[in-house]
Design a protein around this motif. Structure first.
Motif, PDB file in Angstrom:
ATOM      1  N   VAL A  75      34.777  51.251  34.232  1.00 45.22           N
ATOM      2  CA  VAL A  75      35.640  51.538  35.381  1.00 45.22           C
ATOM      3  C   VAL A  75      35.492  50.484  36.476  1.00 45.22           C
ATOM      4  CG1 VAL A  75      36.014  54.029  35.174  1.00 45.22           C
ATOM      5  CG2 VAL A  75      33.909  53.191  36.218  1.00 45.22           C
ATOM      6  N   SER A  76      36.615  50.313  37.210  1.00 42.54           N
ATOM      7  CA  SER A  76      36.643  49.477  38.413  1.00 42.54           C
ATOM      8  C   SER A  76      36.205  50.334  39.596  1.00 42.54           C
ATOM      9  CB  SER A  76      38.069  49.015  38.697  1.00 42.54           C
ATOM     10  OG  SER A  76      38.502  48.103  37.744  1.00 42.54           O
ATOM     11  N   ALA A  77      36.095  49.686  40.738  1.00 41.42           N
ATOM     12  CA  ALA A  77      35.887  50.425  41.990  1.00 41.42           C
ATOM     13  C   ALA A  77      37.191  51.125  42.352  1.00 41.42           C
ATOM     14  CB  ALA A  77      35.507  49.438  43.085  1.00 41.42           C
ATOM     15  N   GLU A 119      38.577  49.364  47.541  1.00 36.86           N
ATOM     16  CA  GLU A 119      37.162  49.386  47.928  1.00 36.86           C
ATOM     17  C   GLU A 119      36.546  47.982  47.951  1.00 36.86           C
ATOM     18  OE1 GLU A 119      35.408  51.428  49.325  1.00 36.86           O
ATOM     19  OE2 GLU A 119      33.307  50.967  48.894  1.00 36.86           O
ATOM     20  N   THR A 120      36.861  47.172  46.941  1.00 40.01           N
ATOM     21  CA  THR A 120      36.258  45.821  46.906  1.00 40.01           C
ATOM     22  C   THR A 120      36.718  45.018  48.122  1.00 40.01           C
ATOM     23  OG1 THR A 120      36.293  46.019  44.509  1.00 40.01           O
ATOM     24  CG2 THR A 120      35.824  43.827  45.391  1.00 40.01           C
ATOM     25  N   ASN A 121      38.012  45.140  48.452  1.00 39.44           N
ATOM     26  CA  ASN A 121      38.511  44.443  49.658  1.00 39.44           C
ATOM     27  C   ASN A 121      37.833  44.964  50.914  1.00 39.44           C
ATOM     28  OD1 ASN A 121      40.235  42.886  48.195  1.00 39.44           O
ATOM     29  ND2 ASN A 121      42.049  44.130  48.586  1.00 39.44           N
ATOM     30  N   GLY A 177      30.841  49.115  44.657  1.00 36.81           N
ATOM     31  CA  GLY A 177      32.093  49.863  44.443  1.00 36.81           C
ATOM     32  C   GLY A 177      32.126  50.516  43.076  1.00 36.81           C
ATOM     33  N   GLU A 178      31.729  49.789  42.076  1.00 36.60           N
ATOM     34  CA  GLU A 178      31.780  50.281  40.704  1.00 36.60           C
ATOM     35  C   GLU A 178      30.658  51.285  40.427  1.00 36.60           C
ATOM     36  OE1 GLU A 178      32.990  47.347  41.515  1.00 36.60           O
ATOM     37  OE2 GLU A 178      34.799  47.109  40.306  1.00 36.60           O
ATOM     38  N   GLN A 179      29.581  51.206  41.209  1.00 37.89           N
ATOM     39  CA  GLN A 179      28.483  52.164  40.991  1.00 37.89           C
ATOM     40  C   GLN A 179      28.916  53.571  41.407  1.00 37.89           C
ATOM     41  OE1 GLN A 179      24.667  50.642  42.104  1.00 37.89           O
ATOM     42  NE2 GLN A 179      23.687  52.649  42.034  1.00 37.89           N
ATOM     43  N   GLY A 212      33.960  37.718  39.233  1.00 38.91           N
ATOM     44  CA  GLY A 212      35.236  37.242  39.785  1.00 38.91           C
ATOM     45  C   GLY A 212      36.205  38.403  39.923  1.00 38.91           C
ATOM     46  N   ARG A 213      37.167  38.277  40.872  1.00 40.23           N
ATOM     47  CA  ARG A 213      38.106  39.370  41.126  1.00 40.23           C
ATOM     48  C   ARG A 213      38.844  39.760  39.843  1.00 40.23           C
ATOM     49  NH1 ARG A 213      39.029  40.915  46.337  1.00 40.23           N
ATOM     50  NH2 ARG A 213      39.455  42.847  45.208  1.00 40.23           N
ATOM     51  N   GLY A 214      39.009  41.053  39.676  1.00 37.84           N
ATOM     52  CA  GLY A 214      39.659  41.544  38.464  1.00 37.84           C
ATOM     53  C   GLY A 214      38.737  41.534  37.251  1.00 37.84           C
ATOM     54  N   GLY A 215      37.431  41.333  37.501  1.00 37.21           N
ATOM     55  CA  GLY A 215      36.470  41.090  36.414  1.00 37.21           C
ATOM     56  C   GLY A 215      36.157  42.279  35.522  1.00 37.21           C
ATOM     57  N   SER A 216      36.585  43.485  35.908  1.00 37.39           N
ATOM     58  CA  SER A 216      36.310  44.633  35.028  1.00 37.39           C
ATOM     59  C   SER A 216      37.036  44.493  33.699  1.00 37.39           C
ATOM     60  CB  SER A 216      36.737  45.943  35.689  1.00 37.39           C
ATOM     61  OG  SER A 216      36.051  46.107  36.895  1.00 37.39           O
ATOM     62  N   ASP A 217      38.168  43.792  33.697  1.00 40.41           N
ATOM     63  CA  ASP A 217      38.868  43.544  32.425  1.00 40.41           C
ATOM     64  C   ASP A 217      37.933  42.790  31.485  1.00 40.41           C
ATOM     65  OD1 ASP A 217      41.189  44.579  33.559  1.00 40.41           O
ATOM     66  OD2 ASP A 217      41.991  42.612  34.110  1.00 40.41           O
TER      67      ASP A 217
HETATM   68  N1  ASP Z   1      36.682  45.818  41.753  1.00 41.57           N
HETATM   69  C1  ASP Z   1      36.842  44.431  41.371  1.00 41.57           C
HETATM   70  C2  ASP Z   1      38.032  43.811  42.085  1.00 41.57           C
HETATM   71  O1  ASP Z   1      38.703  44.473  42.849  1.00 41.57           O
HETATM   72  C3  ASP Z   1      36.935  44.247  39.893  1.00 41.57           C
HETATM   73  C4  ASP Z   1      38.123  44.893  39.214  1.00 41.57           C
HETATM   74  O2  ASP Z   1      38.781  45.770  39.778  1.00 41.57           O
HETATM   75  O3  ASP Z   1      38.404  44.525  38.084  1.00 41.57           O
HETATM   76  O4  ASP Z   1      38.287  42.642  41.935  1.00 41.57           O
END
Ligand code: ASP
Ligand code: ADP
Ligand code: MG
Length: 411
Positions: free
Chosen positions: A40-42, A46-48, A73-75, A149-154
């Protein structure tokens, strides 16, 4: 029965209600007998928010401390999802990246995964538990928390799927697949049943943020079956796949990507002598500024204009460096424009078709849009235009290449 790695993005876990809805969905998969690792992502935003807190204290905080901060955030979401699963009688355990031992290099805020320990996850799966893993984070060999890096949960999802040799990595998000272009910009955008890794990589690199670039790289390299789906609507989604030799009717263009993150700089009246390009771009690269497109023209008077693009955040810094270079080279002046956008058409079918670029230029001309720069590769054509024409350009190209008529027959 299959082993799936499922990744749920920020909007899909953006509220407690949505986390409960994800838990319902995970429960259904368990009832069908599948083994599941869930990333899961945050919660969305939340990250912003966390980055904002850091920037309220320091303009450029230490990357190590940033990772300690943004990984929180992810925790939160892994714990909440496990609670929602336990409430439904589904046995589950949450793990941070460090607990799983998603080992990365030490490049804080943009770390790369080096190794993943799978034994612990396998034990949980064998004991009938859903394994819930925090996306976007890992740990370096010294035990420091890192992020990808941003979007890294993928990328976490794909890397876990590769390490566990999962049957499929499913990326659940707020759209029901990969579209011919961002469906938030073009209403007539159509969902693609399939897209090749190569095309998806170009689309992601050229601005389609539906998948993080590295996740596509990783999936291509390790041949991870990857699918993008809607979190809360049923449907086949989009399969990212290797090129299908048997497909007779390949569309020439599969999609249109765009981004507004770039800025353009030009040094005018540079003496046309050897070594000039390196004298201009050397100081730019030493300042850690990445250059994307480059165009150089030769004028009649033995001087040339040298134009290139950089990330918009680096615009001011690059302009300052160029002013100095301009004086040293005896060039005329430096100009810049940070209100530009890059629009790209992408498709493996381009390889076997002539005239694709000219069709693109025709369509832009019909809308009276001036092209400032052009770059091409085997499977893409990109142009830089004024940002104010971006949406007009994307819509015009979408209909010129008849992308609203893509056949979306389900498999
Ligand atoms: N929470 C992180 C972000 O906003 C990672 C993700 O959502 O994939 O970049
Ligand atoms: P998540 O939070 O689930 O990771 P993202 O916001 O990162 O979701 O990615 C999904 C978004 O990507 C969509 O809401 C959509 O606006 C955008 N997007 C951009 N280009 C495309 C495309 N070609 N197809 C589908 N979605 C796209
Ligand atoms: Mg994302």
């Amino acid at each position: 029965m299959a082993l799936f790695v499922q990744k749920y993005g920020g909007t899909s876990v953006g509220t407690v209600e949505r986390i409960e809805a994800v838990a319902d969905k995970v429960k259904r998969f368990r009832e069908e007998g599948h083994d599941l690792v869930v990333v899961v992502s945050a919660m969305s935003g939340e990250t912003n928010r966390l980055i904002g807190l850091a920037n309220a204290i320091q303009e450029s905080p230490s990357p190590r401390e940033m990772d300690v901060l943004v990984s929180t955030g992810e925790q939160v979401t892994i714990a909440l999802l496990c609670m929602a699963l336990e409430k439904r009688g589904v046995s589950a355990r949450s793990y941070t990246g460090g607990q799983v031992k998603i080992l990365t290099d030490s490049a804080h805020t943009k770390a790369r995964i080096q190794d993943i320990e799978v034994d612990g996850m396998r034990r949980d799966l064998a004991a009938g538990r859903v394994v819930v893993v925090a996306g976007f984070q890992g740990v370096d060999y010294d035990g420091n928390i890192t992020t990808l890096g941003r979007g890294g949960s993928d990328t976490t999802g794909v890397a876990l799927a590769a390490a566990l040799k999962a049957d499929e990595c499913q990326i659940y998000t707020d759209v029901d697949g990969v579209y011919t272009t961002d469906p938030r910009v073009v209403e007539g955008a159509t969902r693609l049943d399939k897209i090749t890794f190569e095309e998806m990589l170009e689309m992601a690199s050229l601005g389609s943020k539906v998948l993080q670039i590295r996740s596509v790289e990783f999936a291509g390299k390790y041949k991870v079956p990857l699918r993008v789906l809607h979190s809360f609507q049923d449907g086949p989604g989009t399969l990212i796949t290797i090129e299908d030799e048997d497909t007779v009717e390949k569309p020439i263009i599969s999609g249109i990507a765009f981004n507004r993150d770039e800025a353009k700089l030009t040094v005018i009246g540079v003496p046309d002598i050897p070594g000039v390009a390196s004298r201009i771009l050397g100081p730019i690269s030493r300042a850690n500024i990445e250059v994307d497109m480059i165009v150089q023209n030769v004028a009649g008077d033995r001087t040339t204009d040298f134009t290139f693009t950089v990330h918009r955040n680096d615009f001011a810094k690059a302009q300052d460096i160029l002013k100095q270079v301009c004086a040293e080279l005896g060039a005329r002046e430096v100009t810049g424009d940070n209100k530009i956008a890059k629009v790209s058409i992408v498709g493996v079918g381009m390889r076997s078709h002539a005239g694709v670029a000219s069709k693109m230029f025709d369509a832009l001309a019909q809308d009276n849009i001036n092209i400032q720069m052009i770059s091409t590769s085997e499977i893409k054509v990109s142009v830089v235009i004024a940002e104010k024409y971006l949406e007009l350009a994307v819509r015009g190209l979408h209909s010129a290449f008849e992308l609203d008529k893509v056949d979306t027959v389900s498999e």
